[in-house]
Enzyme design. Structure first.
Site, mmCIF file in Angstrom:
data_model
loop_
_atom_site.group_PDB
_atom_site.id
_atom_site.type_symbol
_atom_site.label_atom_id
_atom_site.label_comp_id
_atom_site.label_asym_id
_atom_site.label_seq_id
_atom_site.Cartn_x
_atom_site.Cartn_y
_atom_site.Cartn_z
ATOM 1 C CE1 TYR A 62 -4.259 -1.786 4.833
ATOM 2 C CE2 TYR A 62 -3.574 -0.027 4.980
ATOM 3 C CZ TYR A 62 -3.896 -1.157 3.992
ATOM 4 O OH TYR A 62 -4.026 -1.435 2.845
ATOM 5 C CB SER A 110 -0.564 -0.527 0.859
ATOM 6 O OG SER A 110 -1.680 1.140 1.458
HETATM 7 P P1 NAI Z 1 -11.175 -5.793 0.741
HETATM 8 O O1 NAI Z 1 -11.755 -5.624 1.999
HETATM 9 O O2 NAI Z 1 -12.130 -5.438 -0.169
HETATM 10 O O3 NAI Z 1 -11.068 -7.513 0.080
HETATM 11 C C1 NAI Z 1 -9.809 -8.304 0.800
HETATM 12 C C2 NAI Z 1 -10.390 -9.483 0.692
HETATM 13 O O4 NAI Z 1 -9.405 -10.531 1.677
HETATM 14 C C3 NAI Z 1 -11.777 -9.835 1.183
HETATM 15 O O5 NAI Z 1 -12.441 -11.086 0.293
HETATM 16 C C4 NAI Z 1 -11.755 -10.713 2.922
HETATM 17 O O6 NAI Z 1 -12.184 -11.646 3.011
HETATM 18 C C5 NAI Z 1 -10.211 -11.371 2.413
HETATM 19 N N1 NAI Z 1 -8.961 -11.662 3.557
HETATM 20 C C6 NAI Z 1 -9.662 -11.268 4.916
HETATM 21 N N2 NAI Z 1 -9.002 -11.753 5.535
HETATM 22 C C7 NAI Z 1 -8.195 -12.489 5.419
HETATM 23 C C8 NAI Z 1 -7.507 -13.932 5.916
HETATM 24 N N3 NAI Z 1 -7.064 -13.940 7.349
HETATM 25 N N4 NAI Z 1 -7.202 -14.817 5.156
HETATM 26 C C9 NAI Z 1 -7.795 -14.870 3.568
HETATM 27 N N5 NAI Z 1 -8.462 -14.028 2.964
HETATM 28 C C10 NAI Z 1 -8.757 -12.396 3.471
HETATM 29 O O7 NAI Z 1 -9.978 -5.132 0.231
HETATM 30 P P2 NAI Z 1 -9.196 -4.858 -0.971
HETATM 31 O O8 NAI Z 1 -9.532 -3.331 -1.082
HETATM 32 O O9 NAI Z 1 -9.779 -5.086 -1.654
HETATM 33 O O10 NAI Z 1 -7.913 -5.068 -0.615
HETATM 34 C C11 NAI Z 1 -6.980 -6.150 -0.955
HETATM 35 C C12 NAI Z 1 -5.928 -5.606 -0.755
HETATM 36 O O11 NAI Z 1 -5.118 -4.136 -1.161
HETATM 37 C C13 NAI Z 1 -5.337 -5.343 0.646
HETATM 38 O O12 NAI Z 1 -4.311 -6.314 1.302
HETATM 39 C C14 NAI Z 1 -5.468 -3.826 0.871
HETATM 40 O O13 NAI Z 1 -4.392 -3.947 2.212
HETATM 41 C C15 NAI Z 1 -4.505 -3.660 -0.334
HETATM 42 N N6 NAI Z 1 -5.046 -2.360 -0.518
HETATM 43 C C16 NAI Z 1 -6.070 -1.529 -0.784
HETATM 44 C C17 NAI Z 1 -6.782 0.018 -1.519
HETATM 45 C C18 NAI Z 1 -7.932 0.630 -1.939
HETATM 46 O O14 NAI Z 1 -7.787 0.675 -1.465
HETATM 47 N N7 NAI Z 1 -8.406 -0.688 -2.321
HETATM 48 C C19 NAI Z 1 -5.272 0.536 -1.174
HETATM 49 C C20 NAI Z 1 -3.972 -0.130 -1.075
HETATM 50 C C21 NAI Z 1 -3.860 -1.617 -0.327
#
Ligand code: NAI
Length: 259
Positions: free
Chosen positions: A158, A145
């Site tokens: 985070y 991130s």
């Molecule tokens: P999201 O919350 O929409 O999706 C994350 C997915 O990971 C969910 O389906 C959740 O059930 C799953 N998850 C959570 N804990 C888990 C575990 N212990 N084992 C397996 N799966 C697990 O999040 P998003 O926004 O799509 O983020 C995806 C990645 O991108 C993350 O690593 C986040 O930190 C990173 N990120 C996202 C940003 C954004 O603006 N959306 C910005 C920067 C980084």
């Protein structure tokens, strides 16, 4: 599935957190470009939706908690049992953590939960995938991130977890090379509202100013990340390893002093 297991030309990827958000975008794009994909996630409703959405592709959906070693191990072994080999690992699963909690009030349990999912999860999945990726001369992409590089207040767990992912990326690239390349993507603001499961989707309404503040003129989309992930996994990126790619519409290049 027997014929799939023997198809050495089929590219096989695991996408953690692949059931919704950015991960669902990556899953969709890899399936479209001919990959077989294991979606490893904890959200059963989002996983069920993926089974319906992507029923025409080579898809395996596995309940997997990346921060728990038996679960990470089972995810890799079930992928190998189903598809025969593994070419790519996308360590995308992540949780945000409590963003309103001051450093003094952040509990050790909350700190450890974020570190366990976002950082230890990358270590555990990679540790179990590494022998298979070595044999396939595969590649890994980790999701960090821009918060690895800059902060708002009260985001210690985070930010630390994502800084750890950036460092783990170059460390693993040196350890696992030359057989396995390891890179990292650092997204800025990515609007995932159209890629969330029912009940969570469509909840965000972006304002004009949200887009306009970005030098690129808009907030990011999961597709922006998915395309770079696909490229980094591909042979076209065979001279790229250990790097962190910032995809944030230019926000980390913009000075924001008050005039
Ligand atoms: P999201 O919350 O929409 O999706 C994350 C997915 O990971 C969910 O389906 C959740 O059930 C799953 N998850 C959570 N804990 C888990 C575990 N212990 N084992 C397996 N799966 C697990 O999040 P998003 O926004 O799509 O983020 C995806 C990645 O991108 C993350 O690593 C986040 O930190 C990173 N990120 C996202 C940003 C954004 O603006 N959306 C910005 C920067 C980084």
């Amino acid at each position: 599935m027997e014929s799939i297991r023997e198809d050495k030309n089929l590219q096989v990827a695991i996408v953690t957190g692949g059931a919704q958000g950015i991960g669902r975008g990556i899953t969709a794009h890899l399936l479209e470009t001919g990959y077989a994909v294991t979606v490893a996630d904890v959200d059963t409703q989002a996983m069920e939706e993926c089974r319906d959405l992507f029923s025409s592709g080579h898809l395996l959906v596995l309940k997997t908690d990346v921060g728990t070693e038996p679960s990470a191990r089972a995810c890799v072994s079930e992928t190998i049992r189903t598809f025969g080999h593994l070419d790519a690992l996308v360590n995308n699963a992540g949780i945000a953590g409590p963003h309103t909690c001051s450093l003094e009030d952040l509990s050790l349990a909350d700190w450890e939960k974020v570190i366990r999912t976002n950082l230890t999860g990358v270590f555990l999945m990679t540790r179990h995938a590494a022998p298979h990726l070595r044999s396939a001369r595969g590649a890994i992409v980790n999701m960090a991130s821009t918060r690895a590089l800059q902060s708002e207040a009260h985001t210690e767990a985070y930010s630390a977890s994502k800084g750890g992912v950036v460092a783990l990326t170059h460390s693993m690239a040196v350890s696992l090379g030359p057989q396995v390349r390891v890179n990292c993507v650092s997204p800025g603001w990515i609007d995932t509202s159209q890629w969330k499961r029912k009940g969570l989707s469509g909840l965000v309404t972006l304002r004009d100013v949200d887009h306009q503040q970005h030098p690129a003129g808009r907030v990011g989309k999961p597709e922006d990340i998915a395309e770079l992930v696909r490229y980094l996994l591909s042979p076209a990126a065979s001279f790229i390893t250990g790097q962190n790619f910032i995809v944030d519409g230019g926000m980390t290049r913009k000075m924001i002093y008050v005039e």
